[in-house]
Design an enzyme around this catalytic site. Structure first.
Site, PDB file in Angstrom:
ATOM      1  N   GLY A  69       0.802  -1.218   0.000  1.00 47.66           N
ATOM      2  CA  GLY A  69       0.000   0.000   0.000  1.00 47.66           C
ATOM      3  C   GLY A  69       0.836   1.270   0.000  1.00 47.66           C
ATOM      4  N   THR A  70       1.846   1.313   0.852  1.00 45.43           N
ATOM      5  CA  THR A  70       2.627   2.550   0.972  1.00 45.43           C
ATOM      6  C   THR A  70       3.302   2.894  -0.350  1.00 45.43           C
ATOM      7  OG1 THR A  70       2.969   2.131   3.319  1.00 45.43           O
ATOM      8  CG2 THR A  70       4.525   3.642   2.257  1.00 45.43           C
ATOM      9  N   ASN A 149      -9.110   3.327   7.827  1.00 46.80           N
ATOM     10  CA  ASN A 149      -8.522   2.177   8.502  1.00 46.80           C
ATOM     11  C   ASN A 149      -8.735   2.173  10.007  1.00 46.80           C
ATOM     12  OD1 ASN A 149      -6.718   4.424   7.850  1.00 46.80           O
ATOM     13  ND2 ASN A 149      -5.277   3.412   9.217  1.00 46.80           N
ATOM     14  N   GLN A 177      -7.888  -0.715   2.780  1.00 48.01           N
ATOM     15  CA  GLN A 177      -8.783  -1.385   3.740  1.00 48.01           C
ATOM     16  C   GLN A 177     -10.057  -1.868   3.074  1.00 48.01           C
ATOM     17  OE1 GLN A 177      -8.240  -2.341   6.812  1.00 48.01           O
ATOM     18  NE2 GLN A 177      -6.286  -1.302   7.069  1.00 48.01           N
ATOM     19  N   SER A 197      -3.311  -3.341  -1.136  1.00 48.22           N
ATOM     20  CA  SER A 197      -2.152  -3.941  -0.465  1.00 48.22           C
ATOM     21  C   SER A 197      -2.432  -5.417  -0.218  1.00 48.22           C
ATOM     22  CB  SER A 197      -1.941  -3.221   0.864  1.00 48.22           C
ATOM     23  OG  SER A 197      -0.982  -3.914   1.634  1.00 48.22           O
ATOM     24  N   HIS A 199      -1.219  -7.632   1.945  1.00 42.33           N
ATOM     25  CA  HIS A 199      -1.290  -8.242   3.287  1.00 42.33           C
ATOM     26  C   HIS A 199      -2.566  -7.898   4.046  1.00 42.33           C
ATOM     27  CE1 HIS A 199      -0.091  -4.976   6.243  1.00 42.33           C
ATOM     28  NE2 HIS A 199       0.271  -4.397   5.124  1.00 42.33           N
ATOM     29  N   THR A 235      13.395  -6.116 -10.811  1.00 44.70           N
ATOM     30  CA  THR A 235      12.916  -7.449 -11.205  1.00 44.70           C
ATOM     31  C   THR A 235      11.610  -7.748 -10.470  1.00 44.70           C
ATOM     32  OG1 THR A 235      15.174  -8.139 -11.564  1.00 44.70           O
ATOM     33  CG2 THR A 235      13.545  -9.898 -11.292  1.00 44.70           C
ATOM     34  N   CYS A 322      -0.023   1.476  12.748  1.00 43.71           N
ATOM     35  CA  CYS A 322       1.127   2.361  12.527  1.00 43.71           C
ATOM     36  C   CYS A 322       1.340   3.272  13.723  1.00 43.71           C
ATOM     37  CB  CYS A 322       0.919   3.234  11.309  1.00 43.71           C
ATOM     38  SG  CYS A 322       0.430   2.293   9.903  1.00 43.71           S
TER      39      CYS A 322
HETATM   40  N1  PLP Z   1      -3.589   2.786   3.571  1.00 42.21           N
HETATM   41  C1  PLP Z   1      -4.366   2.289   4.527  1.00 42.21           C
HETATM   42  C2  PLP Z   1      -5.780   2.758   4.631  1.00 42.21           C
HETATM   43  C3  PLP Z   1      -3.869   1.340   5.422  1.00 42.21           C
HETATM   44  O1  PLP Z   1      -4.654   0.856   6.379  1.00 42.21           O
HETATM   45  C4  PLP Z   1      -2.510   0.922   5.282  1.00 42.21           C
HETATM   46  C5  PLP Z   1      -1.925  -0.045   6.236  1.00 42.21           C
HETATM   47  O2  PLP Z   1      -2.311  -0.130   7.363  1.00 42.21           O
HETATM   48  C6  PLP Z   1      -1.740   1.454   4.240  1.00 42.21           C
HETATM   49  C7  PLP Z   1      -2.311   2.387   3.417  1.00 42.21           C
HETATM   50  C8  PLP Z   1      -0.311   1.026   4.036  1.00 42.21           C
HETATM   51  O3  PLP Z   1      -0.275  -0.239   3.424  1.00 42.21           O
HETATM   52  P1  PLP Z   1       1.040  -1.173   3.555  1.00 42.21           P
HETATM   53  O4  PLP Z   1       1.083  -1.666   4.962  1.00 42.21           O
HETATM   54  O5  PLP Z   1       0.790  -2.279   2.568  1.00 42.21           O
HETATM   55  O6  PLP Z   1       2.205  -0.347   3.190  1.00 42.21           O
END
Ligand code: PLP
Length: 381
Positions: A69-70, A149, A177, A197, A199, A235, A322
């Site tokens: 996600g990030t 989230n 989310q 994302s 995971h 890659t 986080c």
């Molecule tokens: N955006 C939201 C709404 C999230 O809840 C999260 C992770 O908690 C992210 C972005 C970041 O995703 P990642 O953990 O895959 O970097």
């Protein structure tokens, strides 16, 4: 143990891991290699891309595999803003994830972008009228999450995107989310970019994908060999792309569970409010993700409640993963108008498609016990 922190991360689906395994072992080729081993890896990567594209309702060429996600959010926001010469104005909301907030902050600090932050109401909602007023002829990008989230509030993405398009701005949504629970068809949503994302939906950590509409130019974050159509060099992680595509297939088969979890969530909220009458549900009461029930318990520290719940083998989170461990109150709740002290009492329960009603009933009772335990010892002054 009852794990109710699936919004932080959720286990990898067995099917996803099994599908990934050959691409980590005997089929280890580099998809760019011209020999047979490489060719087979390339075919697997493209099949995975097509599967993710079919899920999101777009073309394979519009999917960029990322590390999660990030990265996807950074790529969509910075990549679209920097490649689009329209202007240097962005619109977003203060309840977005840090990945969004910090990507925008980077553009402001290093590229002289301006931002308009929309206000957020007590339930985490934003106003269409306010977005309309915020939009300018030099607005390059609007980025608003599909669902929050921490509190689960869902935004009306198709209506927000339509407004952005009235002035010609691109629209990105963080669907990290939402993707496991809501329909993320990009054509129906009318978005130009969308990030998921792995995971959070049954694929491994370090997997993810971002959709960017075909015609849009995007400035890459990673420079190198020109993989992913020049938009993300390096890659490709074939195994994780295959895992993501398989996790999405599993999700699609579990669609019937969404309504069950939604009903279970509502029963759980009722049970919590019965057993802990002081608990305040945060987020919108109905326009919220099926998977999140979040509360503030006035006077009691969320961190202390989390520890008491863990002693009772119920695993949750205080606010977002986080922010966990930091003394700062949740930026989401403070933006929604909660005072800092109340925001520090936040506790979030988040579910998977496999969460059972019995688990939620146990969790509600454990919360009542935890509240009684913390109330005696760990009250916020
Ligand atoms: N955006 C939201 C709404 C999230 O809840 C999260 C992770 O908690 C992210 C972005 C970041 O995703 P990642 O953990 O895959 O970097």
């Amino acid at each position: 143990m009852i794990y109710l922190d699936h919004a932080a991360t959720t286990p990898v689906a067995k099917e996803a891991l099994q599908a990934a395994w050959p691409w980590l072992t005997e089929e280890f080729g580099n998809p760019s290699s011209t020999h047979e081993l490489g060719h087979r890896a390339g075919m697997a990567l493209e099949a995975a891309r097509d599967a993710v594209a079919a899920w999101l309702g777009c073309r394979g060429s519009e999917i960029i595999f990322t590390s999660g996600g990030t990265e996807g959010i950074n790529l969509a926001i910075e990549g679209l803003a920097l490649a689009n010469p329209r202007g240097r104005h962005i619109v977003s909301s203060p309840t977005e994830h840090e990945a969004v907030l910090q990507s925008i902050e980077y553009l402001v600090r290093h590229h002289k972008f301006e931002v308009t932050w929309l206000s957020v109401d007590l339930q985490g909602g934003i106003s269409l009228a306010e977005l309309k007023t915020a939009l300018r002829l030099d607005t390059t990008l609007v980025t608003l999450m599909m669902a929050n989230n921490e509190v689960g509030t869902i935004h009306p993405i198709s209506r927000l995107a339509a407004l952005a398009h009235e002035v010609g701005a691109a629209f990105h949504t963080d669907a990290v989310q939402a993707a496991a629970w809501l329909d993320c068809n990009v054509a129906e949503l009318g978005v130009d970019a969308l990030t998921v994302s792995g995971h959070k939906l049954g694929a491994p950590k370090g997997s993810g994908a971002t959709y960017i509409r075909g015609r849009l130019a995007v400035e890459p974050l990673l420079h190198g060999g020109g993989q992913e159509n020049g938009r993300r060099s390096g890659t490709e992680n074939v195994a994780w792309a295959v895992a993501l595509a398989t996790a999405v297939e599993v999700l699609t088969k579990q669609k019937a569970e969404v309504a069950r979890i939604e009903a279970a969530r509502d029963r759980f909220i009722g049970q919590v409010q019965n057993l802990v009458p002081t608990a305040i549900l945060t987020g919108h009461p109905s326009t919220r993700l099926p998977s999140i029930a979040s509360f503030c318990v006035p006077g009691l520290s969320g961190e202390a409640l989390l520890l008491e719940l863990e002693r009772r083998e119920v695993i949750v989170s205080s606010g977002s993963a986080c922010a966990a461990g930091s003394d700062e109150p949740s930026h989401v709740l403070t933006a929604m108008g909660f005072d800092a002290e109340l925001a520090q009492t936040a506790i979030r329960f988040s579910f998977s498609h496999h969460t059972t009603e019995a688990e939620l009933e146990t969790a509600a009772r454990a919360l009542a016990d935890a509240v009684a335990a913390v109330g005696g010892t760990d009250k916020i002054a």
